[in-house]
Design a protein around this motif. Sequence first.
Motif, PDB file in Angstrom:
ATOM      1  N   UNK A   1      11.023  26.976  -2.131  1.00 62.77           N
ATOM      2  CA  UNK A   1      10.894  28.225  -1.422  1.00 62.77           C
ATOM      3  C   UNK A   1      11.301  29.402  -2.290  1.00 62.77           C
ATOM      4  N   UNK A   2      12.303  29.287  -3.210  1.00 68.08           N
ATOM      5  CA  UNK A   2      12.728  30.141  -4.064  1.00 68.08           C
ATOM      6  C   UNK A   2      11.530  30.266  -4.912  1.00 68.08           C
ATOM      7  N   UNK A   3      11.029  29.090  -5.705  1.00 66.49           N
ATOM      8  CA  UNK A   3      10.109  29.085  -6.770  1.00 66.49           C
ATOM      9  C   UNK A   3       9.021  29.769  -6.068  1.00 66.49           C
ATOM     10  N   UNK A   4       8.165  29.556  -4.882  1.00 64.00           N
ATOM     11  CA  UNK A   4       7.302  30.274  -4.606  1.00 64.00           C
ATOM     12  C   UNK A   4       7.492  31.743  -4.225  1.00 64.00           C
ATOM     13  N   UNK A   5       8.656  32.163  -3.870  1.00 66.89           N
ATOM     14  CA  UNK A   5       8.842  33.604  -3.782  1.00 66.89           C
ATOM     15  C   UNK A   5       8.845  34.316  -5.161  1.00 66.89           C
ATOM     16  N   UNK A   6       9.691  33.665  -6.155  1.00 66.19           N
ATOM     17  CA  UNK A   6       9.576  34.358  -7.544  1.00 66.19           C
ATOM     18  C   UNK A   6       8.046  34.656  -7.896  1.00 66.19           C
ATOM     19  N   UNK A   7       7.093  33.410  -7.652  1.00 68.11           N
ATOM     20  CA  UNK A   7       6.009  33.628  -8.158  1.00 68.11           C
ATOM     21  C   UNK A   7       5.233  34.787  -7.433  1.00 68.11           C
ATOM     22  N   UNK A   8       5.532  34.795  -6.096  1.00 66.95           N
ATOM     23  CA  UNK A   8       4.851  35.776  -5.422  1.00 66.95           C
ATOM     24  C   UNK A   8       5.145  37.327  -6.042  1.00 66.95           C
ATOM     25  N   UNK A   9       6.482  37.382  -6.545  1.00 71.87           N
ATOM     26  CA  UNK A   9       7.037  38.775  -6.953  1.00 71.87           C
ATOM     27  C   UNK A   9       6.509  38.902  -8.248  1.00 71.87           C
ATOM     28  N   UNK A  10       5.981  37.984  -9.172  1.00 69.88           N
ATOM     29  CA  UNK A  10       5.499  38.148 -10.515  1.00 69.88           C
ATOM     30  C   UNK A  10       6.474  37.815 -11.358  1.00 69.88           C
ATOM     31  N   UNK A  11       7.610  37.041 -10.907  1.00 70.41           N
ATOM     32  CA  UNK A  11       8.747  36.625 -11.866  1.00 70.41           C
ATOM     33  C   UNK A  11       8.022  35.633 -12.739  1.00 70.41           C
ATOM     34  N   UNK A  12       8.207  35.707 -14.063  1.00 71.29           N
ATOM     35  CA  UNK A  12       7.865  34.670 -14.901  1.00 71.29           C
ATOM     36  C   UNK A  12       9.037  33.484 -14.917  1.00 71.29           C
ATOM     37  N   UNK A  13       8.403  32.365 -14.620  1.00 72.07           N
ATOM     38  CA  UNK A  13       9.370  30.844 -14.508  1.00 72.07           C
ATOM     39  C   UNK A  13       8.682  30.199 -15.725  1.00 72.07           C
ATOM     40  N   UNK A  14       9.697  29.564 -16.649  1.00 71.98           N
ATOM     41  CA  UNK A  14       9.088  28.590 -17.721  1.00 71.98           C
ATOM     42  C   UNK A  14      10.048  27.435 -17.623  1.00 71.98           C
ATOM     43  N   UNK A  15       9.238  26.389 -17.432  1.00 78.25           N
ATOM     44  CA  UNK A  15       9.817  25.045 -17.251  1.00 78.25           C
ATOM     45  C   UNK A  15       9.605  24.385 -18.645  1.00 78.25           C
ATOM     46  N   UNK A  16      10.571  23.154 -18.915  1.00 85.53           N
ATOM     47  CA  UNK A  16      10.416  22.498 -20.215  1.00 85.53           C
ATOM     48  C   UNK A  16      10.616  23.535 -21.192  1.00 85.53           C
ATOM     49  N   UNK A  17      11.554  24.411 -20.969  1.00 79.40           N
ATOM     50  CA  UNK A  17      11.866  25.295 -22.271  1.00 79.40           C
ATOM     51  C   UNK A  17      13.298  25.277 -22.188  1.00 79.40           C
ATOM     52  N   UNK A  18      13.991  24.586 -23.473  1.00 81.31           N
ATOM     53  CA  UNK A  18      15.266  24.445 -23.697  1.00 81.31           C
ATOM     54  C   UNK A  18      15.774  25.674 -24.601  1.00 81.31           C
ATOM     55  N   UNK A  19      16.858  26.211 -24.198  1.00 79.26           N
ATOM     56  CA  UNK A  19      17.499  27.338 -24.986  1.00 79.26           C
ATOM     57  C   UNK A  19      18.366  26.721 -25.905  1.00 79.26           C
ATOM     58  N   UNK A  20      18.391  26.840 -27.162  1.00 74.48           N
ATOM     59  CA  UNK A  20      18.946  26.199 -28.210  1.00 74.48           C
ATOM     60  C   UNK A  20      20.081  27.009 -29.008  1.00 74.48           C
ATOM     61  N   UNK A  21      20.113  28.235 -28.700  1.00 77.13           N
ATOM     62  CA  UNK A  21      21.244  29.406 -29.088  1.00 77.13           C
ATOM     63  C   UNK A  21      20.774  30.770 -28.771  1.00 77.13           C
TER      64      UNK A  21
END
Length: 502
Positions: A177-197
């Motif tokens: 539900x939170x993911x759908x809410x963010x998508x509806x508000x235009x918030x970019x979500x990036x999966x499989x993106x590991x932060x290294x530093x």
Amino acid sequence: MTSIWLHDARPPTFPPLDPGRRIDTAVVGGGITGLVTALLLAEEGIEVAVLEADRLGGVTTGHTTGKISLLQATRASRIRTVHDDRVLRAYLDANREAKQWLLRYCADHDIPVQTAPAYTYAQTERAVPILRAELEATRKAGLPTEFVTDLDVPFPHCGAVRLDGQAQFDAMDAIAALARDLAARGVPVFEHTRVRGLRREGDRQTLDTEHGDLSAHTVVLATGTPILDRGGFFARLEPQRSYAAAFTVPGDFPTGMYISADAPVRTLRPIPTDRGDLLLVGGTGHGVGRTERARAHADDVVRWTQRHFPGAEPVFRWSAQDYHPIAELPYVGPLLPWNDRVLVATGFAKWGLTNGVAAARALVGRLTGKPPHLGGHLRQLAAARARGCADRHEGQWRCRTPAFLRLAGFRHPRRAAPRRAARRRRGPGGAQRARARRGVHRLRRHPPGVRGLPASGRHSHLERCRDVLGLPAARVALPARRRAAGGPRHPLAARRRRAPRP
């Protein structure tokens, strides 16, 4: 081993990061804490993006037991042994507000939630005093707990602390539900993106990921433990591994939420499914890397369940990893005391569904300048404890400054008076002579400097301190009268200048 919550996971999928983006706030971590933080920031009109190394909810949140409870095993009594009643009350009030927010969100988005009483029970007579301490602590903090001796359960028990009106759910329903809410508000979500530093460029923070860079004004680390080697969190958090399984059980089984006060920990709750109710059993935890028989711990969950629930068969098995704070309160606030551009939320001690939401509300309040009443109070308490301070309880200081904070120049208040008394006993110059004999150093806070450290070991020691904590290089602080007199820099140096004895 697959968690029952991840077997039929429902969150929408999102692409990896497209490099070169510039945003206002980057949230690292796609669990309940990170997504609630991103949603609350988006509601305030702040440009935000979420980065997740795997799938949303695929790590800590996807391996939880799904309990939304203010009776959190023996957390209240453990907090009370380190802090006073005011701190405990603030902790539980923040969790209460977070629970109410989460239940309202579930009701608004048609997320199934089951209401059930929560029990902390004793497996043996030796654990009854622990229950009594938990009962007293929770009542002092305003929870309507009660002590019960009759439990309709098939496993051994010697009483329990009960709190009615608690809840349980499938945490992945909330993630979806939170993911759908963010998508509806235009918030970019990036999966499989590991932060290294992370590196600082002017007034902005640049996140280095496997798919390129992302520039943000503020970064929120909502990962299980902070991914950056700054702040000394390796010494402030204890990683703990626990094991769980979902069983089919012939006949009836307890409908409440149970967790034991003594070891080995046993936690139980029912799971309603389309194919009938299952029984979740977990526990038998240990410190990460502190056992050579991890499989035996997992098998112990199955053996214990089959012994007390004949005919039980495991259909899902998994393990979880959580982080316990050394001073019992979560860490919510700046990663380093002097840097408000990198914030962190961690140390929920296995109760992240309420603590994670409370942390998200506190962080958003800090960023927007509108802290929630109780969430902000918890944030201030956690920040004070993170600085090495402690609350006074029954006339005695119960919390010591960790060694890595002493290296940074933070001193425990309790030690000030004995040091002054010892200085008076030694007379003028006695402190310097004593430090010279011991060959130790002392640190100041502003700026972090050194007095009494021999020149041979000064720089390498400070470099290690700076690298661990992310501090600027310390400079040597000398007594003003010695600088003015042009005398030797250290008593040991004075001794070296003397002529050798015949």
